[in-house]
Design a protein around this motif. Structure first.
Motif, mmCIF file in Angstrom:
data_model
loop_
_atom_site.group_PDB
_atom_site.id
_atom_site.type_symbol
_atom_site.label_atom_id
_atom_site.label_comp_id
_atom_site.label_asym_id
_atom_site.label_seq_id
_atom_site.Cartn_x
_atom_site.Cartn_y
_atom_site.Cartn_z
ATOM 1 N N GLY A 63 0.802 -1.278 -0.116
ATOM 2 C CA GLY A 63 -0.073 -0.054 -0.220
ATOM 3 C C GLY A 63 0.808 1.218 -0.050
ATOM 4 O O GLY A 63 1.910 1.499 0.603
ATOM 5 N N ALA A 64 0.410 2.219 -0.561
ATOM 6 C CA ALA A 64 0.933 3.707 -0.657
ATOM 7 C C ALA A 64 -0.345 4.611 -0.674
ATOM 8 O O ALA A 64 -1.441 4.163 -1.308
ATOM 9 N N ASN A 65 0.018 6.004 -0.453
ATOM 10 C CA ASN A 65 -1.120 6.861 -0.629
ATOM 11 C C ASN A 65 -1.514 6.962 -1.968
ATOM 12 O O ASN A 65 -0.511 7.456 -3.077
ATOM 13 N N ALA A 66 -2.730 6.734 -2.293
ATOM 14 C CA ALA A 66 -3.180 6.964 -3.840
ATOM 15 C C ALA A 66 -3.182 8.223 -4.257
ATOM 16 O O ALA A 66 -3.460 8.617 -5.582
ATOM 17 N N LEU A 67 -3.168 9.399 -3.413
ATOM 18 C CA LEU A 67 -3.074 10.495 -3.975
ATOM 19 C C LEU A 67 -1.955 11.242 -4.075
ATOM 20 O O LEU A 67 -1.811 12.483 -4.611
ATOM 21 N N ASP A 85 3.918 0.401 -17.066
ATOM 22 C CA ASP A 85 2.621 0.720 -17.837
ATOM 23 C C ASP A 85 1.562 -0.387 -17.196
ATOM 24 O O ASP A 85 0.538 -0.488 -17.926
ATOM 25 N N ASN A 86 1.786 -0.766 -16.056
ATOM 26 C CA ASN A 86 0.673 -1.665 -15.424
ATOM 27 C C ASN A 86 0.002 -0.993 -14.032
ATOM 28 O O ASN A 86 0.688 -0.845 -13.088
ATOM 29 N N PRO A 87 -1.293 -0.560 -14.462
ATOM 30 C CA PRO A 87 -1.939 0.262 -13.363
ATOM 31 C C PRO A 87 -2.199 -0.361 -12.170
ATOM 32 O O PRO A 87 -2.128 -1.571 -11.959
ATOM 33 N N ALA A 126 -11.120 14.188 -16.763
ATOM 34 C CA ALA A 126 -10.000 14.602 -17.764
ATOM 35 C C ALA A 126 -9.249 15.927 -17.145
ATOM 36 O O ALA A 126 -8.078 16.128 -17.311
ATOM 37 N N ASP A 127 -9.767 16.872 -16.589
ATOM 38 C CA ASP A 127 -9.541 18.241 -16.249
ATOM 39 C C ASP A 127 -8.508 18.278 -15.116
ATOM 40 O O ASP A 127 -7.671 18.724 -14.898
ATOM 41 N N LYS A 128 -9.192 17.424 -14.113
ATOM 42 C CA LYS A 128 -8.748 17.538 -12.604
ATOM 43 C C LYS A 128 -8.814 16.088 -12.104
ATOM 44 O O LYS A 128 -9.608 15.803 -11.189
ATOM 45 N N PRO A 129 -8.028 15.235 -12.594
ATOM 46 C CA PRO A 129 -8.058 13.705 -11.850
ATOM 47 C C PRO A 129 -7.779 13.684 -10.534
ATOM 48 O O PRO A 129 -7.033 14.433 -10.040
ATOM 49 N N VAL A 148 0.714 8.159 -12.386
ATOM 50 C CA VAL A 148 1.365 6.786 -12.023
ATOM 51 C C VAL A 148 0.319 5.797 -11.710
ATOM 52 O O VAL A 148 0.766 4.729 -11.597
ATOM 53 N N VAL A 149 -0.694 6.101 -11.145
ATOM 54 C CA VAL A 149 -1.721 5.148 -10.474
ATOM 55 C C VAL A 149 -2.529 4.660 -11.813
ATOM 56 O O VAL A 149 -2.825 3.324 -11.862
ATOM 57 N N THR A 150 -3.089 5.534 -12.546
ATOM 58 C CA THR A 150 -3.844 4.693 -13.759
ATOM 59 C C THR A 150 -3.063 4.712 -15.106
ATOM 60 O O THR A 150 -3.544 4.034 -15.849
ATOM 61 N N CYS A 151 -1.756 4.971 -14.900
ATOM 62 C CA CYS A 151 -0.839 4.755 -16.113
ATOM 63 C C CYS A 151 -1.335 5.660 -17.454
ATOM 64 O O CYS A 151 -1.407 5.102 -18.755
#
Length: 518
Positions: free
Chosen positions: A87-91, A108-110, A155-158, A163-166
Protein backbone atom coordinates in the motif's frame (compact mmCIF):
# COMPACT_ATOMS: atom_id res chain seq x y z
CA UNK A 1 0.67 18.71 -4.21
CA UNK A 2 0.20 16.62 -1.07
CA UNK A 3 2.52 16.82 1.92
CA UNK A 4 3.71 13.29 1.11
CA UNK A 5 5.13 14.59 -2.18
CA UNK A 6 7.43 16.98 -0.30
CA UNK A 7 8.60 14.31 2.15
CA UNK A 8 12.38 13.99 2.33
CA UNK A 9 12.13 10.26 3.10
CA UNK A 10 13.53 8.12 0.35
CA UNK A 11 12.25 4.73 -0.72
CA UNK A 12 13.77 1.70 -2.41
CA UNK A 13 16.21 1.53 -4.24
CA UNK A 14 17.63 4.82 -2.90
CA UNK A 15 17.11 3.46 0.57
CA UNK A 16 16.73 -0.02 2.03
CA UNK A 17 15.07 -1.01 5.30
CA UNK A 18 15.28 -3.52 8.11
CA UNK A 19 11.77 -4.82 7.50
CA UNK A 20 9.58 -5.35 10.57
CA UNK A 21 6.41 -7.37 11.13
CA UNK A 22 3.65 -5.43 12.89
CA UNK A 23 1.50 -7.99 14.73
CA UNK A 24 -2.29 -7.96 14.58
CA UNK A 25 -3.82 -10.26 17.19
CA UNK A 26 -5.69 -13.06 15.44
CA UNK A 27 -8.18 -13.53 18.26
CA UNK A 28 -9.22 -9.88 18.39
CA UNK A 29 -12.13 -8.69 16.29
CA UNK A 30 -12.02 -5.46 14.30
CA UNK A 31 -15.52 -4.26 13.43
CA UNK A 32 -16.98 -1.22 11.71
CA UNK A 33 -19.81 1.17 12.52
CA UNK A 34 -21.77 3.46 10.24
CA UNK A 35 -20.85 7.06 11.05
CA UNK A 36 -22.88 8.64 8.27
CA UNK A 37 -26.26 8.27 6.60
CA UNK A 38 -26.54 4.81 5.04
CA UNK A 39 -27.12 4.78 1.28
CA UNK A 40 -28.35 1.26 0.68
CA UNK A 41 -29.99 0.22 3.96
CA UNK A 42 -29.87 1.50 7.51
CA UNK A 43 -26.66 0.32 9.22
CA UNK A 44 -25.95 -2.15 6.42
CA UNK A 45 -22.76 -2.54 4.41
CA UNK A 46 -21.28 -0.97 2.44
CA UNK A 47 -21.15 1.93 4.89
CA UNK A 48 -21.12 5.52 3.71
CA UNK A 49 -18.66 6.48 6.43
CA UNK A 50 -16.99 3.51 8.14
CA UNK A 51 -15.59 3.94 11.65
CA UNK A 52 -13.32 1.08 12.80
CA UNK A 53 -13.69 -0.35 16.30
CA UNK A 54 -10.37 -1.92 17.34
CA UNK A 55 -10.50 -3.47 20.85
CA UNK A 56 -6.96 -4.93 20.82
CA UNK A 57 -4.22 -2.48 21.98
CA UNK A 58 -1.64 -4.51 20.03
CA UNK A 59 -3.62 -4.31 16.78
CA UNK A 60 -4.46 -0.64 17.38
CA UNK A 61 -0.78 0.24 17.89
CA UNK A 62 0.27 -1.66 14.75
CA UNK A 63 -2.40 0.10 12.69
CA UNK A 64 -1.43 3.52 14.07
CA UNK A 65 2.24 2.94 13.20
CA UNK A 66 1.38 1.69 9.71
CA UNK A 67 -1.10 4.52 9.03
CA UNK A 68 1.41 7.19 10.07
CA UNK A 69 3.99 5.57 7.79
CA UNK A 70 1.53 5.69 4.88
CA UNK A 71 0.76 9.34 5.53
CA UNK A 72 4.51 10.09 5.46
CA UNK A 73 4.64 8.87 1.86
CA UNK A 74 6.08 5.41 2.53
CA UNK A 75 4.94 1.85 1.75
CA UNK A 76 3.18 -0.64 4.02
CA UNK A 77 2.25 -4.24 3.24
CA UNK A 78 -1.17 -5.27 4.48
CA UNK A 79 -3.31 -8.42 4.54
CA UNK A 80 -6.51 -8.59 2.53
CA UNK A 81 -9.07 -11.30 1.95
CA UNK A 82 -7.53 -11.94 -1.48
CA UNK A 83 -3.72 -11.65 -1.21
CA UNK A 84 -1.28 -9.43 0.69
CA UNK A 85 -1.08 -5.94 -0.77
CA UNK A 86 1.62 -3.28 -0.99
CA UNK A 87 0.00 0.00 0.00
CA UNK A 88 0.83 3.65 -0.68
CA UNK A 89 -1.05 6.94 -0.58
CA UNK A 90 -3.06 6.82 -3.82
CA UNK A 91 -3.25 10.62 -3.95
CA UNK A 92 0.53 11.07 -4.03
CA UNK A 93 2.57 10.71 -7.20
CA UNK A 94 5.78 10.20 -5.20
CA UNK A 95 4.31 7.62 -2.83
CA UNK A 96 2.62 5.55 -5.55
CA UNK A 97 5.81 5.60 -7.63
CA UNK A 98 7.57 3.80 -4.76
CA UNK A 99 5.30 0.80 -5.38
CA UNK A 100 6.69 0.34 -8.88
CA UNK A 101 10.26 0.64 -7.59
CA UNK A 102 9.78 -1.80 -4.69
CA UNK A 103 8.07 -4.45 -6.83
CA UNK A 104 10.22 -3.69 -9.90
CA UNK A 105 6.86 -3.50 -11.60
CA UNK A 106 6.47 -2.44 -15.26
CA UNK A 107 5.50 1.23 -15.37
CA UNK A 108 2.53 0.63 -17.70
CA UNK A 109 0.69 -1.74 -15.32
CA UNK A 110 -1.97 0.32 -13.44
CA UNK A 111 -2.73 0.05 -9.73
CA UNK A 112 -5.97 -0.72 -7.90
CA UNK A 113 -7.07 1.89 -5.37
CA UNK A 114 -8.60 0.68 -2.08
CA UNK A 115 -11.19 2.65 -0.11
CA UNK A 116 -12.73 2.09 3.32
CA UNK A 117 -16.21 3.48 2.59
CA UNK A 118 -18.46 5.11 0.00
CA UNK A 119 -17.56 8.67 0.97
CA UNK A 120 -13.91 7.92 0.20
CA UNK A 121 -15.02 6.50 -3.17
CA UNK A 122 -16.85 9.78 -3.88
CA UNK A 123 -13.59 11.73 -3.55
CA UNK A 124 -12.18 9.79 -6.51
CA UNK A 125 -15.11 10.28 -8.92
CA UNK A 126 -15.81 13.15 -11.33
CA UNK A 127 -18.59 15.48 -10.14
CA UNK A 128 -20.66 14.85 -13.26
CA UNK A 129 -20.44 11.05 -13.04
CA UNK A 130 -23.66 9.11 -12.46
CA UNK A 131 -23.25 5.53 -11.34
CA UNK A 132 -25.19 2.90 -13.31
CA UNK A 133 -27.85 0.71 -11.72
CA UNK A 134 -25.69 -2.34 -12.42
CA UNK A 135 -22.82 -0.81 -10.45
CA UNK A 136 -25.18 0.07 -7.59
CA UNK A 137 -26.34 -3.55 -7.41
CA UNK A 138 -22.83 -4.99 -7.59
CA UNK A 139 -21.57 -2.63 -4.86
CA UNK A 140 -24.54 -3.47 -2.67
CA UNK A 141 -23.93 -7.20 -3.13
CA UNK A 142 -20.12 -7.46 -3.06
CA UNK A 143 -18.65 -4.47 -1.22
CA UNK A 144 -16.73 -4.77 0.97
CA UNK A 145 -15.22 -7.76 -0.85
CA UNK A 146 -13.13 -9.14 -3.68
CA UNK A 147 -14.64 -7.04 -6.48
CA UNK A 148 -12.87 -4.19 -8.29
CA UNK A 149 -14.79 -1.74 -10.49
CA UNK A 150 -13.45 0.64 -13.12
CA UNK A 151 -14.61 4.25 -12.73
CA UNK A 152 -14.00 7.26 -14.99
CA UNK A 153 -11.31 9.80 -14.15
CA UNK A 154 -11.97 13.53 -14.55
CA UNK A 155 -10.03 14.68 -17.60
CA UNK A 156 -9.39 18.22 -16.34
CA UNK A 157 -8.64 17.46 -12.68
CA UNK A 158 -8.04 13.75 -11.97
CA UNK A 159 -8.28 12.76 -8.31
CA UNK A 160 -5.39 10.31 -8.58
CA UNK A 161 -2.03 10.88 -10.31
CA UNK A 162 -1.19 9.31 -13.65
CA UNK A 163 1.28 6.91 -12.04
CA UNK A 164 -1.73 5.10 -10.54
CA UNK A 165 -3.81 4.92 -13.74
CA UNK A 166 -0.86 4.79 -16.19
CA UNK A 167 -2.61 7.60 -18.05
CA UNK A 168 -5.86 5.72 -18.68
CA UNK A 169 -9.16 7.62 -18.38
CA UNK A 170 -10.29 5.16 -15.70
CA UNK A 171 -9.26 4.10 -12.21
CA UNK A 172 -9.82 0.68 -10.64
CA UNK A 173 -11.33 0.80 -7.13
CA UNK A 174 -12.35 -1.75 -4.52
CA UNK A 175 -13.37 -1.85 -0.86
CA UNK A 176 -11.58 -4.75 0.89
CA UNK A 177 -13.48 -6.87 3.39
CA UNK A 178 -10.43 -7.86 5.43
CA UNK A 179 -10.81 -5.89 8.68
CA UNK A 180 -7.09 -5.06 8.97
CA UNK A 181 -6.86 -3.72 5.41
CA UNK A 182 -10.01 -1.65 5.77
CA UNK A 183 -9.06 -0.36 9.23
CA UNK A 184 -5.65 0.70 7.89
CA UNK A 185 -7.29 2.77 5.15
CA UNK A 186 -9.77 4.34 7.58
CA UNK A 187 -7.07 5.07 10.16
CA UNK A 188 -4.79 6.65 7.57
CA UNK A 189 -7.74 8.64 6.23
CA UNK A 190 -6.70 8.31 2.60
CA UNK A 191 -7.35 5.98 -0.35
CA UNK A 192 -4.57 3.43 -0.76
CA UNK A 193 -3.04 2.19 -3.99
CA UNK A 194 -2.32 -1.47 -3.41
CA UNK A 195 -1.18 -4.17 -5.85
CA UNK A 196 -0.06 -7.57 -4.57
CA UNK A 197 3.02 -7.37 -2.32
CA UNK A 198 5.25 -9.68 -4.36
CA UNK A 199 8.27 -8.99 -6.49
CA UNK A 200 6.90 -8.44 -9.99
CA UNK A 201 6.26 -11.69 -11.87
CA UNK A 202 6.43 -13.96 -8.82
CA UNK A 203 3.49 -15.82 -7.22
CA UNK A 204 1.19 -13.56 -5.22
CA UNK A 205 1.76 -13.60 -1.43
CA UNK A 206 -0.90 -15.05 0.84
CA UNK A 207 1.06 -14.81 4.13
CA UNK A 208 3.27 -12.18 5.74
CA UNK A 209 6.18 -14.61 5.38
CA UNK A 210 5.74 -14.55 1.59
CA UNK A 211 6.00 -10.74 1.62
CA UNK A 212 9.05 -10.89 3.86
CA UNK A 213 10.67 -13.30 1.40
CA UNK A 214 10.11 -11.08 -1.66
CA UNK A 215 10.31 -7.54 -0.27
CA UNK A 216 11.88 -7.94 3.17
CA UNK A 217 15.37 -8.57 1.87
CA UNK A 218 15.70 -12.35 1.55
CA UNK A 219 15.17 -12.40 -2.22
CA UNK A 220 17.77 -9.69 -2.71
CA UNK A 221 20.18 -11.40 -0.31
CA UNK A 222 19.88 -14.65 -2.31
CA UNK A 223 20.96 -12.82 -5.46
CA UNK A 224 23.87 -11.06 -3.76
CA UNK A 225 26.79 -13.04 -2.41
CA UNK A 226 27.81 -10.28 -0.02
CA UNK A 227 27.49 -11.38 3.60
CA UNK A 228 27.35 -7.96 5.25
CA UNK A 229 24.54 -7.22 7.67
CA UNK A 230 23.20 -4.18 5.85
CA UNK A 231 19.38 -4.02 5.69
CA UNK A 232 18.02 -5.16 2.35
CA UNK A 233 14.27 -4.69 2.75
CA UNK A 234 12.32 -2.74 0.14
CA UNK A 235 9.81 -1.53 2.76
CA UNK A 236 9.81 -0.95 6.51
CA UNK A 237 6.54 -2.48 7.75
CA UNK A 238 4.42 -5.55 7.07
CA UNK A 239 1.12 -5.84 8.92
CA UNK A 240 0.82 -9.53 9.85
CA UNK A 241 -2.85 -10.48 9.75
CA UNK A 242 -2.47 -14.21 9.15
CA UNK A 243 -3.14 -16.19 5.98
CA UNK A 244 -5.49 -14.80 3.30
CA UNK A 245 -8.84 -16.57 3.00
CA UNK A 246 -9.62 -16.20 -0.73
CA UNK A 247 -6.11 -16.72 -2.07
CA UNK A 248 -6.56 -15.14 -5.52
CA UNK A 249 -6.86 -11.49 -6.47
CA UNK A 250 -10.11 -9.59 -6.89
CA UNK A 251 -12.42 -9.82 -9.88
CA UNK A 252 -12.08 -6.71 -12.07
CA UNK A 253 -15.13 -5.33 -13.90
CA UNK A 254 -15.37 -2.66 -16.57
CA UNK A 255 -18.89 -1.24 -16.68
CA UNK A 256 -18.01 2.12 -18.21
CA UNK A 257 -16.42 1.42 -21.59
CA UNK A 258 -19.48 -0.01 -23.35
CA UNK A 259 -23.03 1.03 -22.55
CA UNK A 260 -25.24 -1.79 -21.29
CA UNK A 261 -22.29 -4.13 -20.79
CA UNK A 262 -20.52 -5.50 -17.73
CA UNK A 263 -17.12 -6.76 -18.81
CA UNK A 264 -15.11 -9.05 -16.55
CA UNK A 265 -11.50 -8.18 -17.37
CA UNK A 266 -9.92 -10.37 -14.71
CA UNK A 267 -11.63 -13.28 -12.93
CA UNK A 268 -11.09 -13.40 -9.19
CA UNK A 269 -12.64 -13.96 -5.80
CA UNK A 270 -16.17 -13.02 -6.92
CA UNK A 271 -17.33 -15.55 -9.50
CA UNK A 272 -19.02 -14.97 -12.84
CA UNK A 273 -21.98 -17.02 -11.59
CA UNK A 274 -22.38 -14.75 -8.55
CA UNK A 275 -22.29 -11.63 -10.71
CA UNK A 276 -24.84 -13.06 -13.12
CA UNK A 277 -27.13 -13.97 -10.24
CA UNK A 278 -27.04 -10.42 -8.83
CA UNK A 279 -27.83 -8.89 -12.23
CA UNK A 280 -30.66 -11.38 -12.73
CA UNK A 281 -32.17 -10.76 -9.27
CA UNK A 282 -32.09 -7.01 -9.95
CA UNK A 283 -33.96 -7.51 -13.23
CA UNK A 284 -30.97 -6.36 -15.30
CA UNK A 285 -30.27 -9.53 -17.28
CA UNK A 286 -32.11 -8.33 -20.36
CA UNK A 287 -30.74 -4.80 -20.03
CA UNK A 288 -27.07 -5.47 -19.32
CA UNK A 289 -24.91 -8.02 -21.11
CA UNK A 290 -22.32 -9.86 -19.00
CA UNK A 291 -19.15 -10.61 -20.97
CA UNK A 292 -15.88 -12.26 -19.93
CA UNK A 293 -12.54 -11.31 -21.40
CA UNK A 294 -10.89 -14.24 -23.17
CA UNK A 295 -14.16 -16.17 -23.44
CA UNK A 296 -17.15 -14.47 -25.05
CA UNK A 297 -14.93 -11.38 -25.41
CA UNK A 298 -12.04 -12.06 -27.75
CA UNK A 299 -8.55 -11.47 -26.43
CA UNK A 300 -7.14 -8.16 -27.60
CA UNK A 301 -3.46 -7.66 -28.38
CA UNK A 302 -4.00 -3.90 -28.06
CA UNK A 303 -5.58 -4.20 -24.62
CA UNK A 304 -2.95 -6.64 -23.37
CA UNK A 305 -0.15 -4.33 -24.55
CA UNK A 306 -1.81 -1.36 -22.81
CA UNK A 307 -3.86 -2.88 -19.97
CA UNK A 308 -6.49 -0.93 -18.03
CA UNK A 309 -6.19 -3.26 -15.05
CA UNK A 310 -3.55 -5.55 -13.50
CA UNK A 311 -3.35 -9.20 -14.53
CA UNK A 312 -4.04 -8.77 -18.25
CA UNK A 313 -0.70 -8.21 -19.91
CA UNK A 314 2.15 -10.05 -18.34
CA UNK A 315 2.99 -13.67 -17.97
CA UNK A 316 3.42 -13.78 -14.24
CA UNK A 317 2.55 -15.54 -10.96
CA UNK A 318 5.58 -17.73 -11.75
CA UNK A 319 8.07 -19.21 -9.28
CA UNK A 320 11.72 -19.68 -10.16
CA UNK A 321 11.04 -23.36 -10.87
CA UNK A 322 9.46 -24.23 -14.21
CA UNK A 323 5.74 -25.06 -13.96
CA UNK A 324 3.93 -27.71 -16.03
CA UNK A 325 0.13 -27.89 -15.89
CA UNK A 326 -1.45 -31.36 -15.90
CA UNK A 327 -4.81 -31.06 -17.69
CA UNK A 328 -7.15 -34.08 -17.41
CA UNK A 329 -8.53 -35.12 -20.79
CA UNK A 330 -12.13 -34.75 -19.62
CA UNK A 331 -11.57 -31.00 -19.02
CA UNK A 332 -9.80 -30.67 -22.35
CA UNK A 333 -12.66 -32.51 -24.11
CA UNK A 334 -15.28 -30.27 -22.50
CA UNK A 335 -13.29 -27.24 -23.59
CA UNK A 336 -13.19 -28.48 -27.18
CA UNK A 337 -16.93 -29.17 -27.12
CA UNK A 338 -17.69 -25.77 -25.61
CA UNK A 339 -15.51 -23.96 -28.14
CA UNK A 340 -17.35 -25.65 -31.00
CA UNK A 341 -20.80 -24.77 -29.67
CA UNK A 342 -22.67 -21.54 -30.14
CA UNK A 343 -22.97 -21.14 -26.39
CA UNK A 344 -19.40 -20.89 -25.15
CA UNK A 345 -19.30 -22.39 -21.69
CA UNK A 346 -17.00 -21.86 -18.73
CA UNK A 347 -14.43 -24.47 -19.70
CA UNK A 348 -13.75 -22.92 -23.11
CA UNK A 349 -10.99 -20.81 -21.63
CA UNK A 350 -9.13 -23.99 -20.65
CA UNK A 351 -8.65 -24.78 -24.33
CA UNK A 352 -8.08 -21.21 -25.43
CA UNK A 353 -5.39 -20.33 -22.92
CA UNK A 354 -3.81 -23.77 -22.72
CA UNK A 355 -3.30 -23.61 -26.47
CA UNK A 356 -1.95 -20.07 -26.60
CA UNK A 357 -0.19 -19.40 -23.31
CA UNK A 358 1.78 -22.65 -23.12
CA UNK A 359 2.82 -25.51 -25.35
CA UNK A 360 0.34 -28.39 -25.16
CA UNK A 361 1.62 -31.98 -25.09
CA UNK A 362 -0.85 -34.85 -25.42
CA UNK A 363 0.10 -37.75 -23.15
CA UNK A 364 -2.23 -40.74 -22.69
CA UNK A 365 -1.21 -42.30 -19.42
CA UNK A 366 -3.83 -45.06 -19.65
CA UNK A 367 -2.30 -46.33 -22.87
CA UNK A 368 -2.95 -45.73 -26.54
CA UNK A 369 -2.07 -48.34 -29.14
CA UNK A 370 -2.07 -45.66 -31.83
CA UNK A 371 0.61 -43.77 -29.95
CA UNK A 372 2.90 -46.42 -28.40
CA UNK A 373 5.60 -43.88 -27.58
CA UNK A 374 3.28 -41.74 -25.42
CA UNK A 375 4.08 -41.74 -21.70
CA UNK A 376 2.14 -44.47 -19.89
CA UNK A 377 2.84 -43.46 -16.27
CA UNK A 378 3.50 -40.32 -14.30
CA UNK A 379 7.13 -41.45 -14.05
CA UNK A 380 7.36 -41.38 -17.85
CA UNK A 381 5.80 -37.92 -17.95
CA UNK A 382 8.40 -36.67 -15.46
CA UNK A 383 11.18 -38.39 -17.43
CA UNK A 384 9.91 -36.73 -20.62
CA UNK A 385 9.57 -33.23 -19.12
CA UNK A 386 12.84 -33.01 -17.19
CA UNK A 387 15.06 -32.48 -20.27
CA UNK A 388 12.57 -29.92 -21.62
CA UNK A 389 12.80 -27.68 -18.58
CA UNK A 390 15.95 -28.41 -16.59
CA UNK A 391 19.57 -27.85 -17.44
CA UNK A 392 21.70 -30.93 -18.01
CA UNK A 393 24.31 -29.81 -15.52
CA UNK A 394 23.28 -32.33 -12.85
CA UNK A 395 25.20 -35.59 -12.72
CA UNK A 396 23.38 -38.87 -13.28
CA UNK A 397 23.54 -39.81 -9.61
CA UNK A 398 22.34 -36.45 -8.21
CA UNK A 399 18.75 -36.16 -6.95
CA UNK A 400 16.24 -34.11 -8.92
CA UNK A 401 13.57 -32.57 -6.68
CA UNK A 402 10.18 -32.29 -8.41
CA UNK A 403 7.07 -30.68 -6.95
CA UNK A 404 3.55 -32.01 -7.47
CA UNK A 405 0.47 -29.94 -6.58
CA UNK A 406 -2.68 -32.06 -6.79
CA UNK A 407 -6.10 -32.55 -5.27
CA UNK A 408 -6.30 -35.14 -2.51
CA UNK A 409 -9.01 -37.31 -4.10
CA UNK A 410 -8.84 -36.77 -7.88
CA UNK A 411 -8.39 -39.46 -10.53
CA UNK A 412 -4.93 -38.06 -11.20
CA UNK A 413 -3.96 -38.31 -7.52
CA UNK A 414 -5.14 -41.93 -7.33
CA UNK A 415 -3.25 -42.83 -10.49
CA UNK A 416 -0.03 -41.23 -9.28
CA UNK A 417 -0.24 -42.92 -5.89
CA UNK A 418 -0.83 -46.30 -7.53
CA UNK A 419 2.44 -46.03 -9.46
CA UNK A 420 4.62 -44.45 -6.79
CA UNK A 421 6.05 -45.28 -3.38
CA UNK A 422 5.74 -42.99 -0.40
CA UNK A 423 8.74 -42.51 1.82
CA UNK A 424 7.95 -42.88 5.52
CA UNK A 425 5.81 -40.04 6.85
CA UNK A 426 7.86 -37.04 7.95
CA UNK A 427 8.14 -36.39 11.66
CA UNK A 428 8.70 -32.67 11.24
CA UNK A 429 5.99 -30.12 10.55
CA UNK A 430 7.53 -28.04 7.80
CA UNK A 431 4.16 -27.23 6.24
CA UNK A 432 0.67 -28.60 6.97
CA UNK A 433 -0.07 -29.33 3.29
CA UNK A 434 3.35 -30.66 2.29
CA UNK A 435 3.06 -34.46 2.15
CA UNK A 436 5.63 -37.23 2.42
CA UNK A 437 7.95 -37.42 -0.62
CA UNK A 438 7.34 -40.03 -3.33
CA UNK A 439 9.70 -42.14 -5.39
CA UNK A 440 8.78 -43.19 -8.92
CA UNK A 441 9.42 -46.54 -10.55
CA UNK A 442 12.38 -46.37 -12.90
CA UNK A 443 13.48 -42.92 -11.71
CA UNK A 444 15.79 -43.51 -8.75
CA UNK A 445 17.29 -40.04 -9.07
CA UNK A 446 13.94 -38.19 -8.79
CA UNK A 447 12.19 -37.32 -5.53
CA UNK A 448 8.63 -36.00 -5.83
CA UNK A 449 7.32 -33.60 -3.17
CA UNK A 450 3.48 -33.59 -3.17
CA UNK A 451 1.50 -30.56 -2.00
CA UNK A 452 -2.16 -31.16 -1.10
CA UNK A 453 -4.60 -28.76 -2.83
CA UNK A 454 -7.60 -30.15 -0.94
CA UNK A 455 -10.66 -32.05 -2.18
CA UNK A 456 -11.20 -31.88 -5.94
CA UNK A 457 -14.79 -30.65 -5.48
CA UNK A 458 -13.77 -27.65 -3.36
CA UNK A 459 -12.22 -25.06 -5.65
CA UNK A 460 -12.17 -22.49 -2.85
CA UNK A 461 -9.60 -24.58 -0.93
CA UNK A 462 -7.52 -25.00 -4.09
CA UNK A 463 -7.60 -21.21 -4.50
CA UNK A 464 -6.46 -20.62 -0.91
CA UNK A 465 -3.53 -23.00 -1.30
CA UNK A 466 -2.35 -22.46 -4.89
CA UNK A 467 0.11 -19.57 -4.46
CA UNK A 468 1.28 -20.96 -1.13
CA UNK A 469 1.98 -24.31 -2.82
CA UNK A 470 3.98 -22.73 -5.64
CA UNK A 471 6.05 -20.77 -3.15
CA UNK A 472 6.54 -23.67 -0.72
CA UNK A 473 7.82 -26.03 -3.44
CA UNK A 474 9.92 -23.31 -5.05
CA UNK A 475 11.48 -21.80 -1.93
CA UNK A 476 11.57 -24.69 0.55
CA UNK A 477 12.52 -26.03 2.94
CA UNK A 478 11.16 -29.46 2.01
CA UNK A 479 11.08 -32.82 3.73
CA UNK A 480 14.33 -34.78 3.68
CA UNK A 481 16.46 -31.67 3.86
CA UNK A 482 15.77 -30.53 0.28
CA UNK A 483 15.99 -26.80 -0.28
CA UNK A 484 13.65 -26.39 -3.28
CA UNK A 485 12.14 -28.01 -6.37
CA UNK A 486 13.47 -27.47 -9.87
CA UNK A 487 10.25 -28.44 -11.65
CA UNK A 488 6.63 -28.25 -10.41
CA UNK A 489 3.65 -30.14 -11.86
CA UNK A 490 0.23 -28.69 -11.03
CA UNK A 491 -3.11 -30.39 -11.56
CA UNK A 492 -5.61 -28.27 -13.51
CA UNK A 493 -9.07 -27.47 -12.20
CA UNK A 494 -12.51 -27.15 -13.74
CA UNK A 495 -12.89 -23.41 -14.21
CA UNK A 496 -16.47 -23.11 -13.02
CA UNK A 497 -16.91 -20.72 -10.09
CA UNK A 498 -13.67 -19.55 -8.49
CA UNK A 499 -11.93 -22.19 -10.62
CA UNK A 500 -11.95 -19.64 -13.45
CA UNK A 501 -9.69 -17.32 -11.41
CA UNK A 502 -7.48 -20.22 -10.34
CA UNK A 503 -6.97 -21.39 -13.92
CA UNK A 504 -6.34 -17.83 -15.11
CA UNK A 505 -3.40 -17.59 -12.71
CA UNK A 506 -2.13 -21.10 -13.34
CA UNK A 507 -2.03 -20.63 -17.10
CA UNK A 508 0.06 -17.50 -16.65
CA UNK A 509 2.50 -19.40 -14.42
CA UNK A 510 2.84 -22.54 -16.56
CA UNK A 511 5.30 -22.89 -19.42
CA UNK A 512 3.73 -26.09 -20.73
CA UNK A 513 0.47 -28.03 -20.53
CA UNK A 514 0.30 -31.82 -20.61
CA UNK A 515 -3.11 -33.30 -21.44
CA UNK A 516 -3.62 -36.55 -19.54
CA UNK A 517 -6.11 -39.32 -20.23
CA UNK A 518 -7.51 -39.65 -16.71
Amino acid sequence: MSSADTSAELGYPDRTFRTQLLPCEAHSTVTFQEAGPSRYAANAEPFSRARPVIPSPVTRNSLDVAAAHLRSGQLVSFPSETVYGLGANALSQAAAAKIYAAKKRPADNPLIVHVSDLEMLDTLLPEAYTMSEAYHQLIKAFWPGALTLLFPVAADKPAVPKVVTCGHPSVAVRMPSHPIARALIATAGLPMAGPSANASGRPSPTTAAHVMRDLGGQLDADSNSSSNDEPRGRLKYILDGGACQVGVESTVIDGITAEHEIRVLRPGGVTIEQIADVLDTAGLTGKVKLRVYGKDMERSAEQESNPTTPGMKYRHYSPTARVVMLLPAQLFARAVEASNSSNVGATASVLEEASTAAKVVHSLINGDTAAPTAPQTFANIVRDQIPNHLANSASNDSIRHVGLMMSSDSDLARLIRSSSTSISSPTDTIHPHLLAPLTLSGLPNVLVHPFDLGPSAQASIYAQRMFDGLRTLDEGPLHGGATQCELIFVEALDDAGVGLAVMNRLKKAASETVVLDC
